[in-house]
Design a protein around this motif. Sequence first.
Motif, short mmCIF file in Angstrom:
data_model
loop_
_atom_site.label_atom_id
_atom_site.label_comp_id
_atom_site.label_asym_id
_atom_site.label_seq_id
_atom_site.Cartn_x
_atom_site.Cartn_y
_atom_site.Cartn_z
N ARG A 1 0.83 -1.20 0.00
CA ARG A 1 0.00 0.00 0.00
C ARG A 1 0.88 1.26 0.00
O ARG A 1 0.56 2.25 -0.68
N SER A 2 1.97 1.24 0.73
CA SER A 2 2.86 2.38 0.76
C SER A 2 3.48 2.64 -0.61
O SER A 2 3.56 3.79 -1.08
N GLU A 3 3.93 1.55 -1.25
CA GLU A 3 4.53 1.71 -2.59
C GLU A 3 3.48 2.18 -3.59
O GLU A 3 3.80 3.00 -4.49
N LEU A 4 2.26 1.68 -3.46
CA LEU A 4 1.21 2.10 -4.38
C LEU A 4 0.89 3.58 -4.19
O LEU A 4 0.71 4.32 -5.18
N GLU A 5 0.82 4.00 -2.94
CA GLU A 5 0.55 5.42 -2.69
C GLU A 5 1.68 6.29 -3.22
O GLU A 5 1.44 7.38 -3.75
N MET A 6 2.92 5.78 -3.09
CA MET A 6 4.06 6.55 -3.63
C MET A 6 3.98 6.63 -5.15
O MET A 6 4.23 7.70 -5.75
N SER A 7 3.62 5.53 -5.80
CA SER A 7 3.49 5.53 -7.26
C SER A 7 2.40 6.48 -7.71
O SER A 7 2.57 7.23 -8.70
N GLU A 8 1.30 6.48 -6.99
CA GLU A 8 0.21 7.40 -7.36
C GLU A 8 0.64 8.86 -7.17
O GLU A 8 0.29 9.74 -7.98
N ALA A 9 1.41 9.10 -6.11
CA ALA A 9 1.88 10.47 -5.90
C ALA A 9 2.82 10.91 -7.02
O ALA A 9 2.78 12.07 -7.47
N ILE A 10 3.68 9.98 -7.46
CA ILE A 10 4.60 10.32 -8.57
C ILE A 10 3.81 10.59 -9.84
O ILE A 10 4.08 11.56 -10.57
N LEU A 11 2.81 9.74 -10.13
CA LEU A 11 2.01 9.94 -11.34
C LEU A 11 1.24 11.26 -11.30
O LEU A 11 1.06 11.94 -12.33
N ASP A 12 0.78 11.62 -10.08
CA ASP A 12 0.02 12.87 -9.97
C ASP A 12 0.88 14.09 -10.26
O ASP A 12 0.35 15.17 -10.58
N HIS A 13 2.21 13.96 -10.18
CA HIS A 13 3.09 15.08 -10.47
C HIS A 13 3.53 15.13 -11.93
O HIS A 13 4.29 16.02 -12.32
N LEU A 14 3.10 14.16 -12.72
CA LEU A 14 3.41 14.19 -14.16
C LEU A 14 2.48 15.15 -14.89
O LEU A 14 1.30 15.29 -14.53
N ASP A 15 3.03 15.77 -15.98
CA ASP A 15 2.20 16.66 -16.80
C ASP A 15 1.30 15.86 -17.72
O ASP A 15 0.20 16.33 -18.08
N ASP A 16 1.74 14.69 -18.15
CA ASP A 16 0.94 13.86 -19.06
C ASP A 16 -0.21 13.23 -18.29
O ASP A 16 -0.06 12.82 -17.12
#
Length: 527
Positions: free
Chosen positions: A395-410
């Motif tokens: 769950r922690s890794e998934l939340e981190m991945s979602e946070a990274i994706l949310d910072h993408l412009d695409d």
Amino acid sequence: MDFADVLEWAGLAALCAAAAIGATIWLQAGRNGPSSRSRQVARLPEQSEPVFLFDEDMLIDSSASGRALLEADEEDGTRADLDDLGLLRHILAKRFLDLDTLDTMTDEAVFSARDPLDGYELLAERLEGILRLEVRPVQLPGLANTRSPAALHALEVEYDTLRSTMDLAPYPIWRVNDGGEVSWYNAAYADLFHRTHGTRPQPGKRLFQSGLDTKPSGSRIRASISIPGQDNFYWYDVWIARHDGYRMFYAVDVGAVVNAEIAQRNFVQTLTKTFAQLSIGLAIFDRNRQLALFNPALIDLTSLPADFLSARPNLLSFFDRLRDARMMPEPKNYSTWRDQMADLVAAAANGDYRETWSLPSGSIYQVSGRPHPDGAVAFLFEDITAEVTLTRRFRSELEMSEAILDHLDDAVAVFAANGVLTLSNAAYRQLWNVDPDASFAEVTIHDATRDWQSRSMPTPVWGDLRDFVATPVERTTWWAGIRLNNGDEVICTVHPIQDGATLVCFRGNRLTEAAGQDDGMLQADAR
């Protein structure tokens, strides 16, 4: 010839006639029907009691009831080696005592029945080499002056009624005298004896072990009978009643009960072996809330001593020991600890108890309670520390991945092999003005392309994209240009990823630049 000679001859003739008449009456001459293996010298009339006439050892005649008695014993294999008198003695010895003295008897003798309540005796008379045997009624104790035909008939009717009642009983019943011989038995006993020994019951041969004789009156003993050459056993519960001069035995077939007990014992042993291999701790408390069964995993998980568990503690003592060993969460209020345990037991009895214990040691146990038959209750202890740790890490890794994706412009969207949207970022939600997480229903590629189509100019790209997601084999990356309803241009890039999933990226206002940088990519119209 003078008158004196005539008188002498007449007297001699009368004497001979009287002797003939007396002999005829003594022999009880009757109808025809001698045995094929004997000679006929007299004919016995029809009568109800068995009567036999022997010349030395040879049977010369018998009454109808006597012949019936002999024919009823034909299945006994011992008769082939016996003469007529030996055969009858063998038959009558089951009922009357001391018949071995028949050979030495010179005049008359009466032989008593083995059973004091038999009601019959054997009369033996010998005259000039002819032996007469008669089974006749006797006067029972306490029944004086009842030898009238009517009284004897009443006794016979009562005896026959009692005998038939005993023979109709489905369970073996027999009597043993003080000499250790079986003096009476019913039909069920005879049938069981024949099944186990292959012959009729013998007075000196016991069906059950002689150890029953030493048991006091009122005892109940479980006994078994083996069948020669087989592994099968007949199991009976035998009740013993002692009376003056004999003992009565009543056997009840408990084979089904014994087989059920054996099956239950084997089942428990199988369960015990199975439980011993489980990694989940098991504790079963009976209806009295005493520990009835536990497995080795319970010792490993709770650190409770084996001798403590083997002593069968009650349920409250068990949880008290867990609390003392800090193998369960610390109670918030010790004053209500007993009430909490009572609620726990009630919930387990209803099958509603299921909790996750976070222990001071850092371990995490999942504890559940389930009802069992006959008021018992079972508790299962499962160490889910590794599972919870893995879940938390994922769950922690998934939340981190979602946070990274949310910072993408695409704008990014990921579709599983079944076409369900599994992941999207903030740019995607902003571009298409949708929030997939706001609905409990699954969002499929058809739902997503329908939203995209409503916010863009007509294009065949959406149909190609749906086909691409639905075809998980032989796929390559491709891209296409999309014009939105507001005039903005975006590049839609489609990537096949692992497990048949599909990654869709949307990049806005850079169509020309992206086309120049990706000369090697196939456009949608050129595929």
